[in-house]
Scaffold this active site. Sequence first.
Site, mmCIF file in Angstrom:
data_model
loop_
_atom_site.group_PDB
_atom_site.id
_atom_site.type_symbol
_atom_site.label_atom_id
_atom_site.label_comp_id
_atom_site.label_asym_id
_atom_site.label_seq_id
_atom_site.Cartn_x
_atom_site.Cartn_y
_atom_site.Cartn_z
ATOM 1 N N THR A 1 -8.750 6.463 -1.331
ATOM 2 C CA THR A 1 -10.146 6.046 -1.420
ATOM 3 C C THR A 1 -11.087 7.210 -1.145
ATOM 4 O O THR A 1 -12.240 7.190 -1.586
ATOM 5 C CB THR A 1 -10.459 4.897 -0.443
ATOM 6 O OG1 THR A 1 -10.047 5.256 0.886
ATOM 7 C CG2 THR A 1 -9.745 3.624 -0.868
ATOM 8 N N HIS B 1 0.801 -1.224 0.000
ATOM 9 C CA HIS B 1 0.000 0.000 0.000
ATOM 10 C C HIS B 1 0.834 1.275 0.000
ATOM 11 O O HIS B 1 0.276 2.350 0.226
ATOM 12 C CB HIS B 1 -0.918 0.034 1.235
ATOM 13 C CG HIS B 1 -2.103 -0.858 1.140
ATOM 14 N ND1 HIS B 1 -3.263 -0.507 0.494
ATOM 15 C CD2 HIS B 1 -2.309 -2.117 1.608
ATOM 16 C CE1 HIS B 1 -4.144 -1.498 0.587
ATOM 17 N NE2 HIS B 1 -3.585 -2.486 1.255
ATOM 18 N N LYS C 1 -7.880 14.103 5.205
ATOM 19 C CA LYS C 1 -7.058 12.895 5.118
ATOM 20 C C LYS C 1 -5.938 13.001 6.142
ATOM 21 O O LYS C 1 -5.726 14.060 6.735
ATOM 22 C CB LYS C 1 -6.485 12.700 3.713
ATOM 23 C CG LYS C 1 -5.697 13.896 3.174
ATOM 24 C CD LYS C 1 -5.278 13.668 1.716
ATOM 25 C CE LYS C 1 -6.464 13.675 0.791
ATOM 26 N NZ LYS C 1 -6.477 12.580 -0.142
ATOM 27 N N ARG C 2 -5.235 11.909 6.341
ATOM 28 C CA ARG C 2 -4.112 11.909 7.270
ATOM 29 C C ARG C 2 -3.090 12.970 6.852
ATOM 30 O O ARG C 2 -2.819 13.166 5.672
ATOM 31 C CB ARG C 2 -3.468 10.521 7.269
ATOM 32 C CG ARG C 2 -2.270 10.344 8.150
ATOM 33 C CD ARG C 2 -1.892 8.873 8.230
ATOM 34 N NE ARG C 2 -1.804 8.244 6.910
ATOM 35 C CZ ARG C 2 -0.671 8.174 6.200
ATOM 36 N NH1 ARG C 2 0.443 8.702 6.672
ATOM 37 N NH2 ARG C 2 -0.661 7.568 5.031
ATOM 38 N N LYS D 1 -14.906 8.249 -2.743
ATOM 39 C CA LYS D 1 -16.116 8.578 -1.983
ATOM 40 C C LYS D 1 -16.671 9.934 -2.417
ATOM 41 O O LYS D 1 -17.889 10.093 -2.597
ATOM 42 C CB LYS D 1 -15.804 8.593 -0.485
ATOM 43 C CG LYS D 1 -15.356 7.257 0.069
ATOM 44 C CD LYS D 1 -14.718 7.424 1.440
ATOM 45 C CE LYS D 1 -13.956 6.158 1.836
ATOM 46 N NZ LYS D 1 -13.102 6.378 3.014
ATOM 47 N N LYS E 1 1.012 14.348 1.009
ATOM 48 C CA LYS E 1 -0.388 14.640 0.697
ATOM 49 C C LYS E 1 -0.614 16.129 0.487
ATOM 50 O O LYS E 1 -1.657 16.547 0.001
ATOM 51 C CB LYS E 1 -1.292 14.106 1.810
ATOM 52 C CG LYS E 1 -1.283 12.575 1.885
ATOM 53 C CD LYS E 1 -2.166 12.053 2.995
ATOM 54 C CE LYS E 1 -2.113 10.548 3.116
ATOM 55 N NZ LYS E 1 -2.753 9.837 1.995
#
Length: 833
Positions: free
Chosen positions: A680, A381, A572-573, A684, A578
């Site tokens: 993901t 992952h 998100k984390r 969504k 990111k």
Amino acid sequence: MGRKLNSRAPLPDLPAEDSRREPHAPEDSAADISRDLHRHFEYTLGRDEFGESRHYLYTALAITIRDRMVGRWRATRERYRRDRVKRVSYLSMEYLMGRTLGNALLNLDIGEEVREALKAWSCALEQLEEEEADAGLGNGGLGRLAACFLDSCATLEIPVTGYGIRYEYGMFRQIIEGGVQVEQPDPWLRHGNPWEIESPDASRRVKFFGRLDKYQDETGELQVRWVDTTDVLAVPWDLPVPGYRNQTVNTLRLWKSEATDRFNLAEFNAGSYTDAVAAKNLAEQITMVLYPSDASEAGKELRLRQQYFLASASLQDVIWRWTRDHGEDFSDFAGKNVFQLNDTHPTVAIAEMMRLLIDDHGLPWDAAWAITTETMAYTNHTLLPEALESWRVSLFGQLLPRLIDIIFEINARFLARVEARWPGDQDRRERMSIISGGDHPMVRMAYLGIVGSFSVNGVSELHSKLLTQTLFRDFFELWPAKFNSKTNGVTPRRWLAHCNRGLGGLVTDTIGAGWTRDLNALEGLNAHAADPAFTSRFLAVRRDNKQRLAHFVQRECGVDFHPEWLFDVQVKRFHEYKRQLLNVLHIIHLHDRILRGDAGPMQPRCVLIGGKAAPGYVMAKRILQLVNHVAEAVNGEPACRDLLRVAFLPDYRVTSMEVICPGTDLSQQISTAGNEASGTGNMKFMMNGAVTIGTLDGANIEILDAVGEDNFFLFGLTAGQVRERRANYQPDSIIAGDSDLARVMQLLESGHFDLAGEGVFRDIIGAIRHPHEPWMTAADFRGYVDAQRRAAAAFADPARWTPMSIANIAASGRFSSDRTIRDYRDGIWYQGR
């Protein structure tokens, strides 16, 4: 104290008994549910009409709903056993399940019956849903993916058992003080979990420490005994996982660690109270907290203990079931079992399987290795090398001496194969060795996962390609057929039907109900995109969802969001790759334009950011702090009042996302290309009508392919361009050549957002300007700002934006976890069968 139910009012009348009803087969009518709810409230929980809290009513309802799954649960297990199906064991350190009640009612199709039963209690179902805590069994995308997979496996009636850890405390509860993240315990099990059932008779014994006793047996073969160990018990707690409106209920089995003896009675009687319970406390540490900090040696040891605890207990469980039905005949074990290792954490299962087969069941090495390599499948992952589990050989050997012995043997045999394939290539042998060299050799768990598995998969097309070209290139050259790609997906039941009931109802009215099982049916919405009646209802649903999100933000953050504005969201984390930082730089840019009177016809927007930073991740926590300081500055500026609002959502979790994604207009998926495995959240948001602004990273590429360039705001360097740019990256030159970015940096460097004047953001400024900054923040700034302007212009024109939103929903079919699980089923678990 919660609000009283019906203080000093009698309990609802108990419905009359129906003599035709099977006493142990509860039915799904409102009357039956009402009867069982009354019984559990009054007798199981011992409550009466003077109850002070809805918690007991929620618990009684949960038990009532669980009762309706138990018969199907038993029947499912018996059917799998009778049909001698091939079973899948899914091993994951995380399962981010969220709340169970709403999902269970949806899948069992008894929501309306429950609402009817609750009328007698003057209580709405939504009020009881708020009584349930989010299950603290995961951190982010990895755990939420596992939860989606379990839902799809049950819906597709695939015999899958999830194995995980029953953490006493979740990741942590995040609060914000002075803009700074503060971590507090998340005692999600404080009031118990009414959905789970303990099975102490199925406890397994897990070994740690000790020494190896090597000897020759009567045939002269070398044998090994792992002796003088410190053992703990793994006690299973089972959760039912109902399929969508079928009779299948699969199992999530979570292990809780307990001492083999609760305490030393002799020491207790002698007055040594602390020593008497020392073993109990040491054992229970294993399942106390999700992901203990690995900043210390003790933290590293605890993490390794968690991973081995999960692997050993789960494999013992599967092998016990096998020997119960087949004795010691393992000839068809690989034909009837497969283990999917969800990321690198559980890859220690490969060595543990060898230990169990050789030491406990007497198989020779080659037979054990054949079974192991025919049953283990490894999902990777991450593309970040530092995120791949590695353990110091000294620590591993002390904690798991038998396992390190086996890993060294696996490595020796593997390197012999490498030598035979590439004779004399010492560099390749060192690169591929499971045991790294140097003064402090490490066990490379990802390499063990590859060597000991028959399948290695990435989770998006780009991720899988980059794995074979970079991290695992040597292994791909040795075993190209072993590598494959399985793009992630999310369950449409929770992430559309449950969380966005207005949109789900509209879709069903428009194209029928089949989309809940076949998300590709959403393509049928394209035929209605220009229908005024449909778009009118669609816009009404969007307004309701945005209003609900606005209320949520006001309650949780104290910031007013205007539903008619653009809702621009990144949740998100927190991680540098990111690029929450890039988002903040854009907010500062908008703030600067407003202050300078350069806003022009700026589209008003509300920016929502949420997520947790790992407690030891200093830079991520500093960026999170900057988000909060910038939000405070923007929201306190009168000139921004009619154009820009910014909110940071504390303690982001599954239940939050169930409100956020239906109300989002613009979904930020802006990671540096080549770093996000899949994502993901992007799926969504898309499924609920948000339009993506993003880079060519992870599953963004497949989303762009599905929806088309006209319905996606693309920007940024590609993964290949990022690699090329790093050789001669000059962020100072980029900043000097871009007046907008220069002004943003000037505001940062002047201390405009440093509310305490302590220079707390120096590291962030230094990172942006550093020529070796790997995330290309400055390089992608201009493209990002331009893409944001295109997004704002599109949103300002509803005739343009509404078809884009509908097009995203209609194209989201390929991102159902049902499709992903079919790919796992056909391409890995039952390949060729």
